[in-house]
Design a protein around this motif. Structure first.
Motif, PDB file in Angstrom:
ATOM      1  N   MET A  23       0.811  -1.188   0.000  1.00 23.55           N
ATOM      2  CA  MET A  23       0.000   0.000   0.000  1.00 23.55           C
ATOM      3  C   MET A  23       0.865   1.265   0.000  1.00 23.55           C
ATOM      4  O   MET A  23       0.541   2.215  -0.690  1.00 23.55           O
ATOM      5  N   ILE A  24       1.954   1.251   0.740  1.00 24.38           N
ATOM      6  CA  ILE A  24       2.852   2.407   0.777  1.00 24.38           C
ATOM      7  C   ILE A  24       3.469   2.636  -0.594  1.00 24.38           C
ATOM      8  O   ILE A  24       3.583   3.775  -1.058  1.00 24.38           O
ATOM      9  N   ALA A  25       3.856   1.545  -1.273  1.00 23.99           N
ATOM     10  CA  ALA A  25       4.460   1.657  -2.601  1.00 23.99           C
ATOM     11  C   ALA A  25       3.481   2.289  -3.589  1.00 23.99           C
ATOM     12  O   ALA A  25       3.883   3.092  -4.442  1.00 23.99           O
ATOM     13  N   MET A  26       2.197   1.966  -3.478  1.00 21.01           N
ATOM     14  CA  MET A  26       1.194   2.552  -4.366  1.00 21.01           C
ATOM     15  C   MET A  26       1.076   4.058  -4.122  1.00 21.01           C
ATOM     16  O   MET A  26       1.008   4.843  -5.072  1.00 21.01           O
ATOM     17  N   HIS A  27       1.069   4.458  -2.865  1.00 18.39           N
ATOM     18  CA  HIS A  27       0.984   5.886  -2.540  1.00 18.39           C
ATOM     19  C   HIS A  27       2.211   6.637  -3.034  1.00 18.39           C
ATOM     20  O   HIS A  27       2.101   7.756  -3.554  1.00 18.39           O
ATOM     21  N   GLU A  28       3.383   6.016  -2.909  1.00 17.04           N
ATOM     22  CA  GLU A  28       4.615   6.644  -3.399  1.00 17.04           C
ATOM     23  C   GLU A  28       4.577   6.825  -4.916  1.00 17.04           C
ATOM     24  O   GLU A  28       4.982   7.860  -5.443  1.00 17.04           O
ATOM     25  N   GLU A  29       4.095   5.819  -5.632  1.00 14.64           N
ATOM     26  CA  GLU A  29       3.995   5.896  -7.091  1.00 14.64           C
ATOM     27  C   GLU A  29       3.009   6.990  -7.509  1.00 14.64           C
ATOM     28  O   GLU A  29       3.300   7.789  -8.397  1.00 14.64           O
ATOM     29  N   SER A  45      15.694  -6.365  -4.942  1.00 14.91           N
ATOM     30  CA  SER A  45      16.699  -7.234  -4.304  1.00 14.91           C
ATOM     31  C   SER A  45      17.050  -6.792  -2.888  1.00 14.91           C
ATOM     32  O   SER A  45      17.489  -7.597  -2.079  1.00 14.91           O
ATOM     33  N   ASP A  46      16.842  -5.507  -2.582  1.00 11.20           N
ATOM     34  CA  ASP A  46      17.114  -5.028  -1.225  1.00 11.20           C
ATOM     35  C   ASP A  46      15.847  -5.016  -0.365  1.00 11.20           C
ATOM     36  O   ASP A  46      15.761  -4.307   0.617  1.00 11.20           O
ATOM     37  N   SER A  47      14.859  -5.801  -0.748  1.00 18.49           N
ATOM     38  CA  SER A  47      13.594  -6.012  -0.023  1.00 18.49           C
ATOM     39  C   SER A  47      12.622  -4.834  -0.093  1.00 18.49           C
ATOM     40  O   SER A  47      11.605  -4.850   0.578  1.00 18.49           O
ATOM     41  N   ARG A  48      12.941  -3.813  -0.895  1.00 18.74           N
ATOM     42  CA  ARG A  48      11.983  -2.718  -1.067  1.00 18.74           C
ATOM     43  C   ARG A  48      10.842  -3.202  -1.943  1.00 18.74           C
ATOM     44  O   ARG A  48      11.026  -4.014  -2.839  1.00 18.74           O
ATOM     45  N   LYS A  49       9.662  -2.694  -1.664  1.00 28.09           N
ATOM     46  CA  LYS A  49       8.506  -3.020  -2.495  1.00 28.09           C
ATOM     47  C   LYS A  49       8.289  -1.880  -3.477  1.00 28.09           C
ATOM     48  O   LYS A  49       8.360  -0.717  -3.126  1.00 28.09           O
ATOM     49  N   LYS A  50       8.035  -2.224  -4.726  1.00 24.66           N
ATOM     50  CA  LYS A  50       7.876  -1.244  -5.793  1.00 24.66           C
ATOM     51  C   LYS A  50       6.530  -1.469  -6.466  1.00 24.66           C
ATOM     52  O   LYS A  50       6.121  -2.605  -6.693  1.00 24.66           O
ATOM     53  N   ALA A  51       5.841  -0.391  -6.769  1.00 26.06           N
ATOM     54  CA  ALA A  51       4.564  -0.468  -7.482  1.00 26.06           C
ATOM     55  C   ALA A  51       4.640   0.447  -8.693  1.00 26.06           C
ATOM     56  O   ALA A  51       5.226   1.520  -8.631  1.00 26.06           O
ATOM     57  N   ARG A  52       4.061   0.006  -9.793  1.00 29.46           N
ATOM     58  CA  ARG A  52       3.988   0.821 -11.005  1.00 29.46           C
ATOM     59  C   ARG A  52       2.544   0.834 -11.480  1.00 29.46           C
ATOM     60  O   ARG A  52       1.865  -0.188 -11.462  1.00 29.46           O
ATOM     61  N   PHE A  53       2.102   2.001 -11.909  1.00 31.45           N
ATOM     62  CA  PHE A  53       0.763   2.161 -12.468  1.00 31.45           C
ATOM     63  C   PHE A  53       0.940   2.256 -13.973  1.00 31.45           C
ATOM     64  O   PHE A  53       1.562   3.189 -14.473  1.00 31.45           O
TER      65      PHE A  53
END
Length: 73
Positions: free
Chosen positions: A1-7, A39-47
């Motif tokens: 959810m945080i990754a979506m808000h950041e995107e 690879s560093d465990s960060r979650k990434k979201a793309r729209f």
């Protein structure tokens, strides 16, 4: 959810799109969220838009999507 808000914040800050009225008789291009764990465990979201549904000169005139490899820089 945080990754979506950041995107969404990133897209908004960069003025990626302009909201316009949909022309009569046209359907909007569908979209979706694409998720990944880096690879560093960060979650990434793309729209992303489902561009394969677009028709040239009807849904768009030109498309620009720059992609560069990290090694290039």
């Amino acid at each position: 959810m945080i990754a979506m808000h950041e995107e969404m914040k990133s897209l908004s800050d960069c003025n990626v799109w302009t909201l316009v009225d949909l022309p009569k008789g046209r359907k909007p291009v569908k979209e979706r969220w694409v998720f990944a764990v880096k690879s560093d465990s960060r979650k990434k979201a793309r729209f992303v838009a489902k561009g394969f549904k677009q028709v040239f000169r009807i849904d768009y005139e030109e498309m620009f999507s720059p992609v560069a490899r990290f090694e290039t820089f």
